[in-house]
Design an enzyme around this catalytic site. Sequence first.
Site, PDB file in Angstrom:
ATOM      1  N   LYS A 156       0.852  -1.189   0.000  1.00  0.00           N
ATOM      2  CA  LYS A 156       0.000   0.000   0.000  1.00  0.00           C
ATOM      3  C   LYS A 156       0.884   1.234   0.000  1.00  0.00           C
ATOM      4  O   LYS A 156       1.731   1.398   0.881  1.00  0.00           O
ATOM      5  CB  LYS A 156      -0.908   0.005   1.235  1.00  0.00           C
ATOM      6  CG  LYS A 156      -1.722   1.294   1.393  1.00  0.00           C
ATOM      7  CD  LYS A 156      -2.507   1.277   2.695  1.00  0.00           C
ATOM      8  CE  LYS A 156      -3.170   2.631   2.962  1.00  0.00           C
ATOM      9  NZ  LYS A 156      -3.897   2.642   4.263  1.00  0.00           N
ATOM     10  N   ASP A 158       0.939   5.124   0.336  1.00  0.00           N
ATOM     11  CA  ASP A 158       0.212   6.301   0.813  1.00  0.00           C
ATOM     12  C   ASP A 158       0.832   7.568   0.222  1.00  0.00           C
ATOM     13  O   ASP A 158       1.854   7.502  -0.469  1.00  0.00           O
ATOM     14  CB  ASP A 158       0.235   6.318   2.336  1.00  0.00           C
ATOM     15  CG  ASP A 158      -1.017   6.927   2.951  1.00  0.00           C
ATOM     16  OD1 ASP A 158      -1.715   7.693   2.257  1.00  0.00           O
ATOM     17  OD2 ASP A 158      -1.303   6.638   4.131  1.00  0.00           O
ATOM     18  N   ARG A 215      -7.459   3.718  -2.971  1.00  0.00           N
ATOM     19  CA  ARG A 215      -8.299   4.424  -2.011  1.00  0.00           C
ATOM     20  C   ARG A 215      -8.806   5.704  -2.664  1.00  0.00           C
ATOM     21  O   ARG A 215      -8.028   6.565  -3.038  1.00  0.00           O
ATOM     22  CB  ARG A 215      -7.501   4.719  -0.749  1.00  0.00           C
ATOM     23  CG  ARG A 215      -7.258   3.484   0.133  1.00  0.00           C
ATOM     24  CD  ARG A 215      -8.517   3.090   0.895  1.00  0.00           C
ATOM     25  NE  ARG A 215      -9.073   4.270   1.556  1.00  0.00           N
ATOM     26  CZ  ARG A 215      -8.556   4.816   2.652  1.00  0.00           C
ATOM     27  NH1 ARG A 215      -7.505   4.275   3.241  1.00  0.00           N
ATOM     28  NH2 ARG A 215      -9.111   5.898   3.171  1.00  0.00           N
ATOM     29  N   ASP A 219     -10.105   8.192   5.207  1.00  0.00           N
ATOM     30  CA  ASP A 219     -10.039   7.016   6.082  1.00  0.00           C
ATOM     31  C   ASP A 219     -11.358   6.790   6.811  1.00  0.00           C
ATOM     32  O   ASP A 219     -12.006   7.730   7.284  1.00  0.00           O
ATOM     33  CB  ASP A 219      -8.948   7.212   7.142  1.00  0.00           C
ATOM     34  CG  ASP A 219      -7.554   7.085   6.574  1.00  0.00           C
ATOM     35  OD1 ASP A 219      -7.415   6.775   5.374  1.00  0.00           O
ATOM     36  OD2 ASP A 219      -6.590   7.305   7.328  1.00  0.00           O
TER      37      ASP A 219
END
Length: 433
Positions: A156, A158, A215, A219
């Site tokens: 992942k 970010d 994403r 969040d």
Amino acid sequence: MHLAVLLFASALFVATFALDNGVMRTPPMGWLAWERFRCDIDCEHDPKNCISENLFIDMADRLSEDGWRELGYIYVNIDDCWSSMKRDEKGRLQADPKRFPGGIHKLARYMHDRGLKLGLYGDMGTHTCGGYPGTTLDKIEIDAQTFAEWEVDMFKFDGCYSNATEQEKGYPLMSKALNATGRPIGYSCSWPAYQGGLPPQVNYTQLGEICNLWRNYGDIQDSWDSVLNIIDWFFENQDVLIPAAGPGQWNDPDMLIAGDFGLSMEQSRAQMALWAIMAAPLFMSNDLRTVSSGARSILQNKMVISINQDAMGIQGRRILKEKSQIQVFWRPLSNNASALVFFSRRNDMPYHYQTTLSKLNYTTGSYKIYDVFTEKTMVLKDSTSFVVSVNPTGVVMWYVSASAKLNHRQFYKGGRLQGSGYDDENAIPRVFL
């Protein structure tokens, strides 16, 4: 149903450009640390719950021993705060030596020995969101090679402490670097979440070419309001998001939080059902050592998982918003089946919602209905009026199969909808009866 054919055609078009690393042909499933455990590094006072190899070993044991792995929950994903504050003498990332004394490679081997996969986190900025060393543009190649040497299965990436220009370069570069290692590594990009999630800032065609999942939004938090915000954003923008999804490339609305503190059982069922409609990755973020039997039964519901994991990989859509605050969602599935979710946005009492399948765009015929959560079955004609009782903030979810299955070629020909296109019998999957 005409929607099924239109979405099927668009999904086939998009899928031809998907990232070709052979992984995540259905939405990935597993466990992810962040929502439940965050960046707790206080192993002196909270040794069971701090971000350490012991936590991930515990979760791996639960996945492999408590029936999760057999259902498809195979990823154990480390999020932020795993690394040392400094790279090693060769410029490579390294795990915190106190909290991960065996290192990441040993942890990956532990997962693999149990039929599981290991996911790892990084950030393309100068630092991760938690303040640990980032993977800047000049470090992408060495970090990708390090992850491959550690036998990591998912990464992942970010975007904290990076700008739009760096992201535009860095996300494709990391995709290329991961593929160059020769190890199949599922690639999760947070890029769209940092650019508002929508075109023109976000190019979903490009994302499908370089990432396995991404994403789109902020969040998730441990609250029903957070879940509703995500649901609303994804379905209000469904016409943009649906064509982007397909085998090997998924929109990611974030983690499942059933079994934590913020959702009731009704709300946990609602999240699980709508994540299945969205063909979303199913990454639980909870404590599998203490998860309640109620939350476990929702997360381990075989039919919901089967709907989520449908091989066609077409993301579903919201088809109705009623003044009564009932919303209806629909997803086309393999074998000419479909899923329906009746979702209540009410907070007062169970609501008796009345409709017919024909009003929900189903064509003439009889349909077999399987209630995913009550396990009851019935047969309905398209014109037969029915009532579903939907609890406040809850759902009723149906698996719908026709008594005669849809012939896509006959039903959708020359760009125009044709007449009835059914030929053969189609039943509820036997494994679930």
